[in-house]
Design a protein around this motif. Sequence first.
Motif, PDB file in Angstrom:
ATOM      1  N   TRP A 104       0.828  -1.211   0.000  1.00 56.87           N
ATOM      2  CA  TRP A 104       0.000   0.000   0.000  1.00 56.87           C
ATOM      3  C   TRP A 104       0.859   1.257   0.000  1.00 56.87           C
ATOM      4  CZ3 TRP A 104      -4.588  -1.237  -1.366  1.00 56.87           C
ATOM      5  CH2 TRP A 104      -5.119  -2.462  -1.002  1.00 56.87           C
ATOM      6  N   GLY A 153       1.558   1.250  -3.845  1.00 58.35           N
ATOM      7  CA  GLY A 153       0.333   2.020  -4.065  1.00 58.35           C
ATOM      8  C   GLY A 153       0.512   3.509  -3.836  1.00 58.35           C
ATOM      9  N   MET A 180       0.569   5.263  -1.191  1.00 64.21           N
ATOM     10  CA  MET A 180      -0.369   5.832  -0.232  1.00 64.21           C
ATOM     11  C   MET A 180       0.403   6.397   0.957  1.00 64.21           C
ATOM     12  SD  MET A 180      -3.396   2.970  -0.237  1.00 64.21           S
ATOM     13  CE  MET A 180      -4.611   3.963   0.605  1.00 64.21           C
ATOM     14  N   ARG A 218     -12.105  -0.386   0.166  1.00 70.63           N
ATOM     15  CA  ARG A 218     -12.340   0.119  -1.193  1.00 70.63           C
ATOM     16  C   ARG A 218     -12.555   1.624  -1.214  1.00 70.63           C
ATOM     17  NH1 ARG A 218     -16.119  -4.783  -3.239  1.00 70.63           N
ATOM     18  NH2 ARG A 218     -14.426  -6.140  -3.920  1.00 70.63           N
ATOM     19  N   ILE A 269      -9.166   3.205  -0.865  1.00 66.98           N
ATOM     20  CA  ILE A 269      -8.389   2.997  -2.092  1.00 66.98           C
ATOM     21  C   ILE A 269      -8.919   3.880  -3.211  1.00 66.98           C
ATOM     22  CG2 ILE A 269      -7.799   1.308  -3.876  1.00 66.98           C
ATOM     23  CD1 ILE A 269      -7.920  -0.822  -1.585  1.00 66.98           C
ATOM     24  N   ALA A 270     -10.233   3.958  -3.344  1.00 70.65           N
ATOM     25  CA  ALA A 270     -10.824   4.794  -4.404  1.00 70.65           C
ATOM     26  C   ALA A 270     -10.446   6.257  -4.212  1.00 70.65           C
ATOM     27  CB  ALA A 270     -12.337   4.628  -4.419  1.00 70.65           C
ATOM     28  N   GLU A 271     -10.457   6.716  -2.979  1.00 68.97           N
ATOM     29  CA  GLU A 271     -10.083   8.108  -2.699  1.00 68.97           C
ATOM     30  C   GLU A 271      -8.636   8.366  -3.110  1.00 68.97           C
ATOM     31  OE1 GLU A 271      -9.480  10.820   1.258  1.00 68.97           O
ATOM     32  OE2 GLU A 271     -11.182   9.440   1.233  1.00 68.97           O
ATOM     33  N   GLN A 272      -7.740   7.439  -2.768  1.00 69.36           N
ATOM     34  CA  GLN A 272      -6.335   7.588  -3.142  1.00 69.36           C
ATOM     35  C   GLN A 272      -6.156   7.527  -4.660  1.00 69.36           C
ATOM     36  OE1 GLN A 272      -3.378   8.266  -1.586  1.00 69.36           O
ATOM     37  NE2 GLN A 272      -4.798   8.900  -0.004  1.00 69.36           N
ATOM     38  N   ARG A 273      -6.856   6.590  -5.307  1.00 72.24           N
ATOM     39  CA  ARG A 273      -6.760   6.465  -6.754  1.00 72.24           C
ATOM     40  C   ARG A 273      -7.231   7.737  -7.445  1.00 72.24           C
ATOM     41  NH1 ARG A 273     -11.161   3.323  -8.964  1.00 72.24           N
ATOM     42  NH2 ARG A 273     -12.099   5.308  -8.441  1.00 72.24           N
ATOM     43  N   ASP A 274      -8.362   8.294  -6.993  1.00 70.85           N
ATOM     44  CA  ASP A 274      -8.889   9.506  -7.605  1.00 70.85           C
ATOM     45  C   ASP A 274      -7.924  10.678  -7.445  1.00 70.85           C
ATOM     46  OD1 ASP A 274     -11.075   7.971  -8.267  1.00 70.85           O
ATOM     47  OD2 ASP A 274     -12.398   8.856  -6.742  1.00 70.85           O
ATOM     48  N   MET A 308      -4.704  10.417  -7.062  1.00 74.75           N
ATOM     49  CA  MET A 308      -3.545  10.118  -7.901  1.00 74.75           C
ATOM     50  C   MET A 308      -3.833  10.427  -9.369  1.00 74.75           C
ATOM     51  SD  MET A 308      -1.447   6.563  -8.333  1.00 74.75           S
ATOM     52  CE  MET A 308      -0.976   6.571  -6.608  1.00 74.75           C
ATOM     53  N   LEU A 309      -5.016  10.068  -9.846  1.00 75.28           N
ATOM     54  CA  LEU A 309      -5.376  10.367 -11.237  1.00 75.28           C
ATOM     55  C   LEU A 309      -5.428  11.869 -11.488  1.00 75.28           C
ATOM     56  CD1 LEU A 309      -8.080   7.628 -11.874  1.00 75.28           C
ATOM     57  CD2 LEU A 309      -5.753   7.733 -12.804  1.00 75.28           C
TER      58      LEU A 309
END
Length: 150
Positions: free
Chosen positions: A56, A60, A62, A80, A83-88, A90-91
Amino acid sequence: MERLFSISEVAKAFGLSVPALRYYEERGLIRPVARRGRVRYYDHAALEQLAYAQLWHDDGMMPLADTTAVVESEHVEDRRALIAEQRDAMLQRIRRLTRAAAVLEHLLECPNDRPLDCPVTGAYIRARVDAALTGEEFLDDFLPDHPDKP
C-alpha cells in the motif's frame, strides 16, 4: 522452531532504516514477536504483514496514515473507499503532471524569443491577467488542442 529475524536484518532485507521500521511498529503495521535485550525480533508472519504494508505505502504510493487505515480496515467496503479516494487523487495528480509536461514541452519548442510573442503563451498570459483583474474564474486553456489536456 521458526527462525526469527532481528530488526536490523529485516530493515536491510526490506530496504528500510531501523528507525523507519520502529516507526512502522509505532503505527501498528508490524509487531515483533520477541525481544532479546533491546533487540526486536520478527517471525515470518510479521514479515508478511510488513510486505502487505509496503504494498500500500510503496507500491500504491499511499501516505502512511492511509496505509495504516487500509491495513486496519476490517471490511472490504471501507478498504475500497480508502483505495478509491487515493486512486482519484492520484489520477488528478497525473492529469496535472501530464498538463505540466505538455506546457513545458510547448515552451521548449516555442521558436519565439519572447514568450509573450508566442500566440499560445501570449494569449494564455493575457487571459490570466484579464481574469485576475475582473475577478472572473480563470479557465485554464493554455493548450486547448493538446491531446493530453483533460
